[in-house]
Write a protein that holds these residues in place. Structure first.
Motif, PDB file in Angstrom:
ATOM      1  N   MET A 103       0.827  -1.221   0.000  1.00 39.46           N
ATOM      2  CA  MET A 103       0.000   0.000   0.000  1.00 39.46           C
ATOM      3  C   MET A 103       0.854   1.260   0.000  1.00 39.46           C
ATOM      4  O   MET A 103       0.521   2.243  -0.644  1.00 39.46           O
ATOM      5  CB  MET A 103      -0.923   0.002   1.221  1.00 39.46           C
ATOM      6  N   LYS A 104       1.986   1.204   0.758  1.00 36.34           N
ATOM      7  CA  LYS A 104       2.846   2.380   0.818  1.00 36.34           C
ATOM      8  C   LYS A 104       3.467   2.669  -0.540  1.00 36.34           C
ATOM      9  O   LYS A 104       3.591   3.810  -0.957  1.00 36.34           O
ATOM     10  CB  LYS A 104       3.939   2.170   1.863  1.00 36.34           C
ATOM     11  N   LYS A 105       3.870   1.568  -1.239  1.00 31.54           N
ATOM     12  CA  LYS A 105       4.449   1.756  -2.570  1.00 31.54           C
ATOM     13  C   LYS A 105       3.422   2.343  -3.541  1.00 31.54           C
ATOM     14  O   LYS A 105       3.747   3.202  -4.363  1.00 31.54           O
ATOM     15  CB  LYS A 105       4.966   0.425  -3.109  1.00 31.54           C
ATOM     16  N   MET A 106       2.179   1.859  -3.445  1.00 31.78           N
ATOM     17  CA  MET A 106       1.112   2.372  -4.296  1.00 31.78           C
ATOM     18  C   MET A 106       0.844   3.844  -4.021  1.00 31.78           C
ATOM     19  O   MET A 106       0.685   4.655  -4.955  1.00 31.78           O
ATOM     20  CB  MET A 106      -0.165   1.561  -4.083  1.00 31.78           C
ATOM     21  N   ALA A 107       0.791   4.214  -2.760  1.00 34.31           N
ATOM     22  CA  ALA A 107       0.554   5.608  -2.386  1.00 34.31           C
ATOM     23  C   ALA A 107       1.689   6.496  -2.891  1.00 34.31           C
ATOM     24  O   ALA A 107       1.456   7.609  -3.377  1.00 34.31           O
ATOM     25  CB  ALA A 107       0.418   5.727  -0.871  1.00 34.31           C
ATOM     26  N   LYS A 108       2.904   5.985  -2.795  1.00 36.30           N
ATOM     27  CA  LYS A 108       4.061   6.748  -3.282  1.00 36.30           C
ATOM     28  C   LYS A 108       3.992   6.931  -4.795  1.00 36.30           C
ATOM     29  O   LYS A 108       4.274   8.018  -5.320  1.00 36.30           O
ATOM     30  CB  LYS A 108       5.349   6.010  -2.900  1.00 36.30           C
TER      31      LYS A 108
END
Length: 220
Positions: free
Chosen positions: A1-6
């Protein structure tokens, strides 16, 4: 999720940079074409003064449109050009910018035969495209507010029209901050549009600026 948000955040930043870069480009390459009234008097062989529509209130022009009309009349009186094209929205029977624009100029002393109406100036792009293709205007002075002039002049340049702009900004206008923001998006939109150069919503038969402007009248 963090990679997607980034990833989403990076995409948003890139889009914003592109939008602002196009906006800056449109302004920077057209700014020298914006002239004062005195400078406009030095431009030779101007085919016409093009006034872009800006809304009406009942049977009267809006404040922005009134200022555009007054500026165009001043240019006409100073012999910058003896032909004016009033370009605006007359797509509905009960909404008629151009006849109100023309009547305003007539009431200020401009002869009817020197005023042409473009009844299908539904957008800045349409107005410029039609000025060239319908009225055969190759060299013109555009009159509108400064924030709008950059885009109009850019469209003209992309359509191979020699155009100069004169600002109509004698006062402050309500909602101008929102208008300025919206114009950033509009500049990007028309930047893309000018790459493909689609035909305007309406075209039609040629109208010579050597004729009387009354050939564009639609009312008795």
């Amino acid at each position: 999720m963090k990679k997607m948000a980034k990833y989403i955040a990076i995409c948003i930043v890139v889009v914003i940079i592109i939008i602002l870069a196009i906006n800056f480009y449109v302004k920077i390459i057209t700014r020298k074409q914006i002239k004062s009234e005195e400078e406009a008097k030095q431009v030779n062989d101007v085919d016409c003064i093009l006034v872009l529509g800006a809304g009406i209130w009942g049977n009267k022009p809006s404040h922005m449109l009134e200022d555009r009309l007054l500026q165009s009349i001043s240019l006409y009186e100073k012999n910058v050009s003896k032909k004016i094209i009033m370009s605006g929205d007359h797509s509905k029977e009960n909404y008629d910018e151009v006849n109100i624009m023309k009547q305003f100029a007539i009431d200020k002393g401009v002869p009817s035969e020197d005023i042409f109406m473009d009844h299908a100036g539904l957008s800045s792009y349409d107005s410029l495209y039609r000025a060239k293709e319908i009225f055969d205007a190759k060299k013109l002075i555009i009159v509108t507010q400064k924030y709008h002039l950059y885009r109009a002049l850019y469209i003209a340049k992309q359509l191979d029209i020699e155009a100069y702009g004169v600002c109509a900004n004698p006062r402050e206008y309500a909602g101008q901050s929102y208008r300025e923001f919206r114009e950033i998006i509009a500049r990007d939109k028309d930047f893309v549009k000018c790459i493909f150069k689609p035909k305007p919503t309406f075209l039609g038969d040629k109208i010579s600026l050597l004729d009387s402007g009354d050939v564009t009248n639609d009312k008795k």
